[in-house]
Design a protein around this motif. Structure first.
Motif, PDB file in Angstrom:
ATOM      1  N   LEU A 105      22.803  21.157  30.200  1.00 17.45           N
ATOM      2  CA  LEU A 105      24.217  21.085  30.537  1.00 17.45           C
ATOM      3  C   LEU A 105      24.667  19.638  30.546  1.00 17.45           C
ATOM      4  O   LEU A 105      24.024  18.794  31.162  1.00 17.45           O
ATOM      5  N   VAL A 106      25.768  19.371  29.878  1.00 17.58           N
ATOM      6  CA  VAL A 106      26.294  18.019  29.786  1.00 17.58           C
ATOM      7  C   VAL A 106      27.698  18.005  30.376  1.00 17.58           C
ATOM      8  O   VAL A 106      28.580  18.709  29.891  1.00 17.58           O
ATOM      9  N   GLU A 107      27.887  17.228  31.421  1.00 16.23           N
ATOM     10  CA  GLU A 107      29.175  17.158  32.109  1.00 16.23           C
ATOM     11  C   GLU A 107      29.935  15.913  31.718  1.00 16.23           C
ATOM     12  O   GLU A 107      29.355  14.896  31.350  1.00 16.23           O
TER      13      GLU A 107
ATOM     14  N   GLY B 236      28.876  27.962  37.075  1.00 18.40           N
ATOM     15  CA  GLY B 236      29.600  27.571  38.278  1.00 18.40           C
ATOM     16  C   GLY B 236      29.651  26.075  38.454  1.00 18.40           C
ATOM     17  O   GLY B 236      28.991  25.314  37.742  1.00 18.40           O
ATOM     18  N   TRP B 237      30.463  25.668  39.406  1.00 14.09           N
ATOM     19  CA  TRP B 237      30.561  24.273  39.830  1.00 14.09           C
ATOM     20  C   TRP B 237      30.188  24.178  41.298  1.00 14.09           C
ATOM     21  O   TRP B 237      30.666  24.964  42.120  1.00 14.09           O
ATOM     22  N   PHE B 238      29.345  23.229  41.598  1.00 12.08           N
ATOM     23  CA  PHE B 238      28.991  22.892  42.968  1.00 12.08           C
ATOM     24  C   PHE B 238      29.313  21.423  43.185  1.00 12.08           C
ATOM     25  O   PHE B 238      29.496  20.677  42.236  1.00 12.08           O
ATOM     26  N   ARG B 239      29.380  21.020  44.437  1.00 14.06           N
ATOM     27  CA  ARG B 239      29.606  19.608  44.721  1.00 14.06           C
ATOM     28  C   ARG B 239      28.803  19.188  45.933  1.00 14.06           C
ATOM     29  O   ARG B 239      28.474  20.009  46.790  1.00 14.06           O
ATOM     30  N   GLN B 240      28.522  17.894  45.973  1.00 10.26           N
ATOM     31  CA  GLN B 240      27.770  17.350  47.095  1.00 10.26           C
ATOM     32  C   GLN B 240      28.369  16.011  47.494  1.00 10.26           C
ATOM     33  O   GLN B 240      28.388  15.057  46.702  1.00 10.26           O
ATOM     34  N   ALA B 241      28.855  15.962  48.708  1.00  9.89           N
ATOM     35  CA  ALA B 241      29.416  14.729  49.258  1.00  9.89           C
ATOM     36  C   ALA B 241      28.312  13.959  49.984  1.00  9.89           C
ATOM     37  O   ALA B 241      27.306  14.558  50.387  1.00  9.89           O
TER      38      ALA B 241
ATOM     39  N   GLY C 155      25.437  15.865  36.956  1.00  4.70           N
ATOM     40  CA  GLY C 155      26.423  15.523  37.983  1.00  4.70           C
ATOM     41  C   GLY C 155      27.406  14.478  37.501  1.00  4.70           C
ATOM     42  O   GLY C 155      27.054  13.585  36.725  1.00  4.70           O
ATOM     43  N   THR C 156      28.646  14.585  37.963  1.00  3.59           N
ATOM     44  CA  THR C 156      29.667  13.608  37.634  1.00  3.59           C
ATOM     45  C   THR C 156      30.445  13.288  38.918  1.00  3.59           C
ATOM     46  O   THR C 156      30.790  14.178  39.689  1.00  3.59           O
ATOM     47  N   GLN C 157      30.692  12.014  39.135  1.00 13.93           N
ATOM     48  CA  GLN C 157      31.324  11.570  40.372  1.00 13.93           C
ATOM     49  C   GLN C 157      32.828  11.747  40.305  1.00 13.93           C
ATOM     50  O   GLN C 157      33.480  11.345  39.335  1.00 13.93           O
ATOM     51  N   VAL C 158      33.363  12.342  41.356  1.00 11.59           N
ATOM     52  CA  VAL C 158      34.810  12.440  41.548  1.00 11.59           C
ATOM     53  C   VAL C 158      35.140  11.749  42.865  1.00 11.59           C
ATOM     54  O   VAL C 158      34.589  12.110  43.909  1.00 11.59           O
ATOM     55  N   THR C 159      36.005  10.744  42.795  1.00 12.37           N
ATOM     56  CA  THR C 159      36.409  10.008  43.980  1.00 12.37           C
ATOM     57  C   THR C 159      37.919  10.077  44.106  1.00 12.37           C
ATOM     58  O   THR C 159      38.640   9.728  43.171  1.00 12.37           O
ATOM     59  N   VAL C 160      38.381  10.527  45.271  1.00 13.49           N
ATOM     60  CA  VAL C 160      39.808  10.655  45.526  1.00 13.49           C
ATOM     61  C   VAL C 160      40.176   9.691  46.646  1.00 13.49           C
ATOM     62  O   VAL C 160      39.683   9.822  47.773  1.00 13.49           O
ATOM     63  N   SER C 161      41.025   8.745  46.335  1.00 12.34           N
ATOM     64  CA  SER C 161      41.436   7.755  47.336  1.00 12.34           C
ATOM     65  C   SER C 161      42.708   8.224  48.035  1.00 12.34           C
ATOM     66  O   SER C 161      43.543   8.905  47.450  1.00 12.34           O
ATOM     67  N   SER C 162      42.838   7.811  49.283  1.00 14.71           N
ATOM     68  CA  SER C 162      44.010   8.235  50.071  1.00 14.71           C
ATOM     69  C   SER C 162      45.157   7.265  49.917  1.00 14.71           C
ATOM     70  O   SER C 162      45.026   6.196  49.362  1.00 14.71           O
TER      71      SER C 162
ATOM     72  N   ALA D 156      33.126  13.805  45.842  1.00 15.19           N
ATOM     73  CA  ALA D 156      31.746  14.290  45.790  1.00 15.19           C
ATOM     74  C   ALA D 156      31.215  14.118  44.373  1.00 15.19           C
ATOM     75  O   ALA D 156      31.961  13.795  43.446  1.00 15.19           O
ATOM     76  N   ILE D 157      29.934  14.356  44.240  1.00  6.42           N
ATOM     77  CA  ILE D 157      29.350  14.524  42.916  1.00  6.42           C
ATOM     78  C   ILE D 157      29.475  15.999  42.563  1.00  6.42           C
ATOM     79  O   ILE D 157      29.062  16.864  43.342  1.00  6.42           O
TER      80      ILE D 157
END
Length: 125
Positions: free
Chosen positions: A4-6, A35-40, A118-125, A92-93
């Protein structure tokens, strides 16, 4: 061996949208579920959303319902995760996963046979 390649992660502001992709090259004839999972940081990996490959039935965690949309393109063997109205707590990743089992609980990571890097998603406030 299916790999799997993300792609598609990044840094965005709260309220923004982002789309993740996951390509499964190779044999997918026996694929039953993706499916999609995430880990913070400091937390366990958690279920985000899943889709049955054959009929497109979808499942969502309550925390993302109404904001995230999972879809797949069977011809391209690609899984998508469209994320909207992103929140800092979505940081999360994100991992895509595939299952070849006929009987599997979609929300359980142990039911999946192959994982992306895994691919990093970062959401800033």
């Amino acid at each position: 061996q299916v790999q799997l390649v993300e792609s598609g992660g990044g840094l965005v502001q709260a309220g923004a949208s982002l789309r993740l992709s996951c390509t499964a090259p190779g044999r997918t004839q026996s694929l039953t579920l993706m499916g999609w999972f995430r880990q913070a940081p400091g937390k366990e990996r958690e279920f985000v959303t899943g889709i049955r490959w054959s009929d497109g039935s979808t499942y969502y965690a309550d925390s993302v319902k109404g904001r995230f949309t999972i879809s797949r393109d069977t011809a391209k063997k690609t899984l998508y995760l469209q994320m909207s109205s992103l929140k800092p707590e979505d940081t999360a990743i994100y991992y895509c996963a595939a299952s070849f089992r006929f009987t599997v609980l979609v929300t359980m990571s142990g039911g999946y046979d192959v994982w992306g890097q895994g691919t990093q998603v970062t959401v800033s406030s």
